[in-house]
Design a protein around this motif. Structure first.
Motif, mmCIF file in Angstrom:
data_model
loop_
_atom_site.group_PDB
_atom_site.id
_atom_site.type_symbol
_atom_site.label_atom_id
_atom_site.label_comp_id
_atom_site.label_asym_id
_atom_site.label_seq_id
_atom_site.Cartn_x
_atom_site.Cartn_y
_atom_site.Cartn_z
ATOM 1 N N PRO A 140 0.798 -1.227 0.000
ATOM 2 C CA PRO A 140 0.000 0.000 0.000
ATOM 3 C C PRO A 140 0.831 1.277 0.000
ATOM 4 O O PRO A 140 0.379 2.305 -0.494
ATOM 5 C CB PRO A 140 -0.834 -0.111 1.283
ATOM 6 C CG PRO A 140 -0.849 -1.557 1.609
ATOM 7 C CD PRO A 140 0.455 -2.095 1.140
ATOM 8 N N VAL A 141 2.027 1.239 0.582
ATOM 9 C CA VAL A 141 2.920 2.403 0.563
ATOM 10 C C VAL A 141 4.161 2.008 -0.223
ATOM 11 O O VAL A 141 4.931 1.142 0.211
ATOM 12 C CB VAL A 141 3.307 2.845 1.985
ATOM 13 C CG1 VAL A 141 4.256 4.045 1.926
ATOM 14 C CG2 VAL A 141 2.068 3.199 2.798
ATOM 15 N N ASP A 142 4.358 2.623 -1.382
ATOM 16 C CA ASP A 142 5.464 2.253 -2.256
ATOM 17 C C ASP A 142 6.805 2.421 -1.549
ATOM 18 O O ASP A 142 7.150 3.497 -1.074
ATOM 19 C CB ASP A 142 5.459 3.123 -3.521
ATOM 20 C CG ASP A 142 4.231 2.900 -4.373
ATOM 21 O OD1 ASP A 142 3.833 1.732 -4.525
ATOM 22 O OD2 ASP A 142 3.674 3.880 -4.897
ATOM 23 N N GLY A 143 7.563 1.329 -1.512
ATOM 24 C CA GLY A 143 8.921 1.395 -0.991
ATOM 25 C C GLY A 143 9.070 1.253 0.503
ATOM 26 O O GLY A 143 10.194 1.187 1.006
ATOM 27 N N ALA A 144 7.961 1.185 1.235
ATOM 28 C CA ALA A 144 8.050 1.186 2.695
ATOM 29 C C ALA A 144 8.184 -0.207 3.289
ATOM 30 O O ALA A 144 8.722 -0.362 4.384
ATOM 31 C CB ALA A 144 6.821 1.875 3.292
ATOM 32 N N ALA A 306 15.897 7.528 1.279
ATOM 33 C CA ALA A 306 15.149 7.393 2.520
ATOM 34 C C ALA A 306 14.433 8.697 2.874
ATOM 35 O O ALA A 306 14.962 9.790 2.654
ATOM 36 C CB ALA A 306 16.080 6.987 3.653
ATOM 37 N N VAL A 307 13.232 8.546 3.404
ATOM 38 C CA VAL A 307 12.381 9.693 3.695
ATOM 39 C C VAL A 307 12.244 9.867 5.200
ATOM 40 O O VAL A 307 11.933 8.917 5.922
ATOM 41 C CB VAL A 307 10.981 9.498 3.068
ATOM 42 C CG1 VAL A 307 10.076 10.681 3.406
ATOM 43 C CG2 VAL A 307 11.099 9.313 1.571
ATOM 44 N N GLU A 308 12.510 11.084 5.665
ATOM 45 C CA GLU A 308 12.256 11.401 7.068
ATOM 46 C C GLU A 308 10.771 11.678 7.246
ATOM 47 O O GLU A 308 10.131 12.300 6.405
ATOM 48 C CB GLU A 308 13.063 12.632 7.486
ATOM 49 C CG GLU A 308 14.575 12.450 7.398
ATOM 50 C CD GLU A 308 15.100 11.444 8.398
ATOM 51 O OE1 GLU A 308 14.443 11.261 9.447
ATOM 52 O OE2 GLU A 308 16.141 10.821 8.122
ATOM 53 N N GLY A 309 10.226 11.215 8.339
ATOM 54 C CA GLY A 309 8.811 11.464 8.595
ATOM 55 C C GLY A 309 8.021 10.176 8.594
ATOM 56 O O GLY A 309 8.561 9.070 8.472
ATOM 57 N N GLY A 310 6.728 10.310 8.684
ATOM 58 C CA GLY A 310 5.853 9.164 8.842
ATOM 59 C C GLY A 310 5.361 8.597 7.533
ATOM 60 O O GLY A 310 5.921 8.849 6.453
ATOM 61 N N ARG A 311 4.279 7.852 7.634
ATOM 62 C CA ARG A 311 3.739 7.121 6.486
ATOM 63 C C ARG A 311 3.342 8.052 5.346
ATOM 64 O O ARG A 311 3.579 7.733 4.170
ATOM 65 C CB ARG A 311 2.530 6.304 6.959
ATOM 66 C CG ARG A 311 1.807 5.584 5.843
ATOM 67 C CD ARG A 311 0.792 4.611 6.364
ATOM 68 N NE ARG A 311 -0.071 4.105 5.318
ATOM 69 C CZ ARG A 311 -0.717 2.955 5.364
ATOM 70 N NH1 ARG A 311 -0.594 2.186 6.429
ATOM 71 N NH2 ARG A 311 -1.495 2.561 4.391
ATOM 72 N N GLU A 312 2.764 9.198 5.647
ATOM 73 C CA GLU A 312 2.313 10.109 4.588
ATOM 74 C C GLU A 312 3.490 10.600 3.755
ATOM 75 O O GLU A 312 3.410 10.652 2.516
ATOM 76 C CB GLU A 312 1.563 11.288 5.204
ATOM 77 C CG GLU A 312 0.926 12.195 4.165
ATOM 78 C CD GLU A 312 0.056 13.273 4.798
ATOM 79 O OE1 GLU A 312 -0.083 14.334 4.176
ATOM 80 O OE2 GLU A 312 -0.483 13.033 5.902
ATOM 81 N N ALA A 313 4.597 10.957 4.413
ATOM 82 C CA ALA A 313 5.784 11.425 3.690
ATOM 83 C C ALA A 313 6.381 10.300 2.845
ATOM 84 O O ALA A 313 6.804 10.519 1.699
ATOM 85 C CB ALA A 313 6.822 11.961 4.671
ATOM 86 N N GLN A 314 6.429 9.086 3.392
ATOM 87 C CA GLN A 314 6.933 7.937 2.637
ATOM 88 C C GLN A 314 6.068 7.670 1.406
ATOM 89 O O GLN A 314 6.576 7.386 0.316
ATOM 90 C CB GLN A 314 6.940 6.690 3.525
ATOM 91 C CG GLN A 314 8.032 6.674 4.587
ATOM 92 C CD GLN A 314 7.956 5.389 5.412
ATOM 93 O OE1 GLN A 314 6.878 4.977 5.838
ATOM 94 N NE2 GLN A 314 9.100 4.770 5.641
#
Length: 382
Positions: A140-144, A306-314
């Motif tokens: 559901p979340v690309d790359g996470a 890599a993304v800092e922050g939560g699910r929405e940012a990822q």
């Protein structure tokens, strides 16, 4: 019919904003019709229509847009959710059953199959030529999240998914020799598992009981090209070592670093496979720009991004990379495909049986301008 490609009927993917103009735009171009994503028209967690009046309005809207192909709604992680392989891990990734219920519409899969049933019934009443059904597993979340289930197990789950869908249709008397083709669309690479190669589809068609013979294959060329790119300036398959097949290695050697040659060989190797070519109902045509980096490995975004922050940012960053480098669906010629190669491939199939050509330009800001440009590139007039 496209007069320059005998035996090939053309269609174009339309998003909701394109539907008002679609009827006239299709008529003046002399193509057969549009394809519409059902989830664009009604949120997939809801019933397709609340009552007969809403359903009639939907049918009228689709007829006005000359819709002849219906694209099924689809959800992430069907292997875990429907196949019950790693269901506990899926619950953990969704942080609980309630979020899972919110995403899928229920906890049993009944909503998913009833929604597909109602979409197919709508396609039947519309007189559609095809109902496009994804054989795809993604997160559901690309790359996470990493894929923890082997491709082999995912393919088994896809076979179960298709068989159950056909049984639901049979149970409601919806499928027969004259109802819409059920077109199985191939998954991409890097972020998805599912039916991805000719070998995969040969197994699906061999193992699924298809009483009425309605199952066909729709090859999305952009999805095939997700596997390819350049490494050190040379054409290659940008995949983990475990996913590189003997066929891929052979193609790399024969292409000798030419990304366009490699891409054309890869597409022909699958699309024209002798076991399946007579089961190919459609080619979904769009190009893919060549990437020079393997952004996702086994479903996980490379640490360089890599993304800092939560699910929405990822989710936002993962989607951006997907649309930029994988699922970009750019017009023919803006990536690695040559118009003459594609044209020859279409002609090879159309000599055997009638073929649908879907101009899959769903990301275009002006789909009609991009459609005209892609047709010109395909027919050698631009």
């Amino acid at each position: 019919m496209c007069t320059d490609l005998p035996g090939v009927a053309e269609y174009v993917t339309c998003r909701p904003d394109d539907l008002t103009a679609a009827g006239e735009a299709i008529r003046i171009r002399g193509i057969r019709g549009s394809e519409v994503f059902m989830a664009d028209l009604k949120t997939r967690t809801l019933p397709l229509a609340d009552d007969e009046e809403e359903r009639a309005e939907l049918l009228a809207r689709l007829r006005a847009a000359k819709t002849r192909r219906i694209h099924a709604s689809y959800w992430a992680a069907p292997t875990a959710f429907v196949g019950n392989v790693g269901f506990g891990e899926l619950v953990g990734r969704f942080a609980g059953l309630e979020q899972l219920r919110e995403y899928f519409g229920d906890l049993t899969g009944e909503h998913m199959f009833s929604r597909w049933r109602d979409e197919y019934a709508l396609a039947r009443d519309l007189g559609a030529d095809a109902y496009v059904f994804h054989l795809i597993d993604y997160m559901p979340v690309d790359g996470a999240w990493e894929f923890t289930v082997d491709r082999r197990v995912v393919l088994d789950a896809m076979i179960v998914l298709v068989q159950r869908f056909l049984r639901v249709l049979d149970d409601h008397g919806l499928v027969d020799e004259d109802s819409p083709i059920i077109e199985l669309e191939n998954a991409g690479w890097g972020l998805e598992f599912g039916a991805q190669t000719a070998d995969d589809f040969a197994e699906v068609l061999a193992r699924v009981y298809d009483r009425t013979g309605r199952l066909r294959i729709g090859w999305d060329l952009n999805h095939l090209l997700h596997a390819t790119g350049t490494s050190g300036g040379r054409g290659a398959f940008l995949l983990p070592e475990a996913e590189l097949t003997p066929s891929m290695r052979e193609i790399e050697e024969q292409a000798d670093g030419d990304i366009e040659v490699l891409s054309a060989m890869w597409i022909r190797r699958n699309v024209l496979d002798a076991r399946l070519v007579d089961r190919v109902s459609a080619i979904h045509l769009s190009d893919c720009t060549p990437k020079d980096f393997e952004y996702f490995r086994n479903g996980v975004l490379d640490e360089a991004y890599a993304v800092e922050g939560g699910r929405e940012a990822q989710q936002e960053e993962g989607l951006r990379i997907v649309l930029d480098h994988y699922d970009n669906h750019v017009p023919l010629g803006d990536g690695v495909l040559g118009g003459s190669d594609v044209r020859d491939m279409l002609a090879s199939i159309a000599e055997r049986h009638e073929l649908m050509l879907l101009h899959e330009l769903k990301n275009s800001s002006d789909v009609w301008a991009e459609l005209d440009r892609q047709r010109a590139g395909l027919l050698g007039s631009g």
